[in-house]
Design an enzyme around this catalytic site. Structure first.
Site, short mmCIF file in Angstrom:
data_model
loop_
_atom_site.label_atom_id
_atom_site.label_comp_id
_atom_site.label_asym_id
_atom_site.label_seq_id
_atom_site.Cartn_x
_atom_site.Cartn_y
_atom_site.Cartn_z
N ASP A 157 0.82 -1.21 0.00
CA ASP A 157 0.00 0.00 0.00
C ASP A 157 0.85 1.26 0.00
O ASP A 157 0.45 2.29 -0.55
CB ASP A 157 -0.93 0.01 1.22
CG ASP A 157 -2.18 -0.84 0.99
OD1 ASP A 157 -2.08 -1.81 0.23
OD2 ASP A 157 -3.23 -0.52 1.56
N ASP A 177 -1.37 -5.56 4.17
CA ASP A 177 -2.71 -5.08 4.48
C ASP A 177 -3.87 -5.95 4.01
O ASP A 177 -4.74 -6.30 4.79
CB ASP A 177 -2.89 -3.67 3.90
CG ASP A 177 -2.00 -2.65 4.56
OD1 ASP A 177 -0.95 -3.04 5.11
OD2 ASP A 177 -2.32 -1.46 4.51
N LYS A 178 -3.96 -6.26 2.73
CA LYS A 178 -5.12 -6.98 2.21
C LYS A 178 -4.88 -8.48 2.17
O LYS A 178 -5.82 -9.27 2.04
CB LYS A 178 -5.49 -6.47 0.80
CG LYS A 178 -5.58 -4.96 0.70
CD LYS A 178 -6.44 -4.35 1.78
CE LYS A 178 -6.33 -2.85 1.86
NZ LYS A 178 -5.02 -2.30 2.13
N CYS A 227 5.21 -2.48 7.97
CA CYS A 227 5.62 -1.20 8.55
C CYS A 227 5.35 -1.16 10.05
O CYS A 227 4.34 -1.66 10.54
CB CYS A 227 4.91 -0.06 7.83
SG CYS A 227 5.39 0.06 6.10
N GLU A 245 -6.99 4.80 -0.01
CA GLU A 245 -6.60 5.34 1.29
C GLU A 245 -6.18 6.79 1.15
O GLU A 245 -5.45 7.15 0.22
CB GLU A 245 -5.44 4.53 1.88
CG GLU A 245 -5.82 3.15 2.32
CD GLU A 245 -4.69 2.39 2.98
OE1 GLU A 245 -4.99 1.39 3.66
OE2 GLU A 245 -3.52 2.78 2.83
N SER A 252 -5.27 4.89 5.67
CA SER A 252 -4.20 4.01 6.09
C SER A 252 -4.21 3.92 7.60
O SER A 252 -4.63 4.86 8.29
CB SER A 252 -2.86 4.58 5.62
OG SER A 252 -1.79 3.97 6.30
#
EC number: 4.2.1.9
Length: 559
Positions: A78, A120-121, A191, A442, A468
């Site tokens: 992302d 993330d996904k 992250c 985002e 985000s």
């Protein structure tokens, strides 16, 4: 064994010849076949180490009597996709990941699965697949990145985005930004703050689908390799005991995850992903469930971007299980839920210890008495909107100001960096929802620009897009219904007064019902922004943010 459907009997002799081509021995064809879903790639920092995790999982599976077989899952970074057309292609991969994993698992008749996601996904997509497939399944993630250090202070990717805003405001030099650029992301891993990837990896533990440390052990620690070996062993134990994914992913487990979400101060994206996971087990998850849970759940952690601590600090403090022990001690968790250890939540966490009461506040000394997220409703968001209130400064918990209206992210960023947004404004970014984007981008660049320009304690941002996990401030997303389907956010005009009341969960447009009705009568749907490829199909099938942006046939989208 399920795999006998593909390997046993005269009818499957042709298939066995293909297993022979793969190098399988006759002995291996009599053992359970365990799919290892590897999301390794070389474009996502959180996934560049997953090949090593996968090798460790394979050793664990083989040690426990199974035959490991690796197949891939896609993953998007992302951070790299942020701020351009690529962000339209992030959320949409969640459902691609779930669907493609379903296809691979059923086509090849695996007996069990180990999911190896990280970012993330990828995590929610594989959780959706696990719930859908209902096989013995264990998750082991790639692990979080270590925090960077700039001028003696821990920093992360959210600091980098805000540094760009500070440069635009003239409070940072190009050399300052370059120093951040070279230091905030020092290792592989997801992250380093409580952003979406780490939120979902921690909630995987809370659901019971990951072993202890899944969400917090840093990617570069050898402890994560050991964890991966144990994950491989654990899935075989689940297989032998007949424990399947839906024995673990239950309504009670999802509510446990939501409670832990509130205590950790997780990303608002969890309010897209938990409903989608719940949908796979037939549980109609209403995002409004968040408010009563938030009201009784103390916020115990202020990890970046809400505070100065990072995932490595949470790990040292005792991790997710230590947080769960704090919550269980005051009766906020269902401790009878089953987990991948073959034990209940209560059995798992009974000896967990909070080793740092500043990183994990005790329940009698929380950062706040209420949880990290809130769902706001009102005439601007009849079906709800989501804010990470643990990352909102006190002076913005109640705010009233004029709307500054933008129909895309790029126009809003230009206005913010151009100095056209002033104290008190409420920035409205619309036509960025699941259908309108399409893809529900985002809004990290706009929120970071607001913070970097020194406006974080005086300007709010409202959108039918999302944020985000690195966003902070009065950032209210997932406004539903979205603008593309004629939701009230489409009717906001420049200068309208918007009233935000987070403690009372209200989001109101100070315009009369009569005027809104007049505006709605004049409103016309916009032409689709994308008319080819996957996004065209996605826009036709995706539902509203308050339903988790799940996919549904057109006749089922308002069900």
């Amino acid at each position: 064994m399920i795999s006998d459907n593909a390997r046993a009997g005269m009818q499957q002799a042709p298939a066995r010849s293909l297993f022979n081509a793969l190098g399988f021995t006759p002995e291996e064809m009599k053992k359970p076949m365990v799919g290892i879903v590897s999301s390794f790639n070389e474009i996502v920092p959180g996934h560049m180490n997953i090949d090593k995790i996968v090798e460790a999982v394979k050793l664990g599976v083989a040690e426990a009597g199974g035959v490991p077989v690796v197949f891939p899952a896609i993953a998007v970074c992302d951070g790299i996709a942020m701020g351009h057309v690529g962000m339209k292609y992030s959320l949409v991969t969640r459902d691609l990941i779930a669907d493609s994993t379903e296809c691979m698992a059923i086509a090849h008749q695996f007996d069990a699965l180990v999911m190896v996601p990280n970012c993330d996904k990828n995590v929610p997509g594989l959780l959706m697949a696990a719930a859908r497939l209902n096989l013995p399944t264990v998750f082991v993630s790639g692990g979080p990145m270590l925090a960077g250090h700039v001028k003696g202070r821990k920093r992360s990717l959210s600091s980098m985005f805000e540094a760009v805003g500070s440069y635009a405001a003239g409070t940072m030099t190009e050399d300052d930004v370059c120093e951040y650029e070279n230091k905030v992301c020092p290792t592989c891993g997801s992250c380093s703050g409580m952003y979406t990837a780490n939120s979902m990896n921690c909630l995987t533990e809370a659901l019971g689908m990951g072993l202890r440390g899944n969400g917090t052990i840093p990617a570069v620690y050898s402890e994560r390799i050991r964890l991966a070996k144990h994950a491989g062993m654990a899935v075989m134990d689940m297989y032998n005991k007949g424990i399947k994914a839906r024995d673990i992913i239950t309504k009670d487990a999802i509510m446990n995850a939501l409670t832990v979400d509130m205590a950790l101060g997780c990303s608002t994206n969890s309010m897209l992903h938990l409903p989608a996971i719940a949908h796979e087990i037939g549980f109609d998850f209403d995002i409004s469930f968040a408010n009563p849970i938030s009201e009784r759940t103390p916020n115990l952690c202020h990890l970046a971007p809400a505070g100065p601590t990072y995932m490595e600090d949470l790990n040292e403090a005792g991790g997710v299980w230590a947080v769960m022990k704090e919550l269980a001690d005051i009766g906020l968790l269902n401790t009878d839920c089953m987990t991948v250890t073959g034990k209940t939540v209560g059995e798992n966490i009974k000896n967990a210890v909070n080793r740092d009461p500043e990183v994990i506040r005790p329940v009698d000394n929380p950062y706040s008495k209420t949880g990290g997220l809130a769902v706001l409703k009102g005439n601007l968001a009849p079906d709800g909107s989501v804010v990470k209130r643990s990352a909102v400064v006190d002076e913005m918990m109640v705010h009233e100001g004029p709307a500054r209206v933008f129909d895309c992210e790029e126009d809003a960023i230009a206005a913010i960096k151009g100095g056209k947004i002033v104290e008190g404004d409420v920035v409205v970014i619309r036509y960025e929802g699941p259908k309108g984007g399409p893809g529900m981008r985002e809004m990290l660049n706009p929120t970071s620009a607001i913070a970097g320009m020194g406006l974080g304690s005086s300007v709010a941002l409202i959108t039918d897009g999302r944020f985000s996990g690195a966003s902070r401030g009065a950032s209210i997303g997932h406004v539903s219904p979205e603008a593309a389907v004629g939701g009230p956010i489409a009717l906001v005009e420049e200068g309208d007064i918007i009233k935000i009341d987070i403690p009372n969960m209200k989001l109101e447009l100070d315009v009369s019902d009569e005027v809104l009705a007049e505006r709605k009568a004049k409103w016309q749907p916009r032409e689709p922004k994308v008319t080819t490829g996957y996004l065209k199909r996605y826009a036709a099938l995706v539902t509203s943010g308050n339903r988790g942006a799940i996919l549904a046939l057109p006749g089922e989208q308002n069900a």
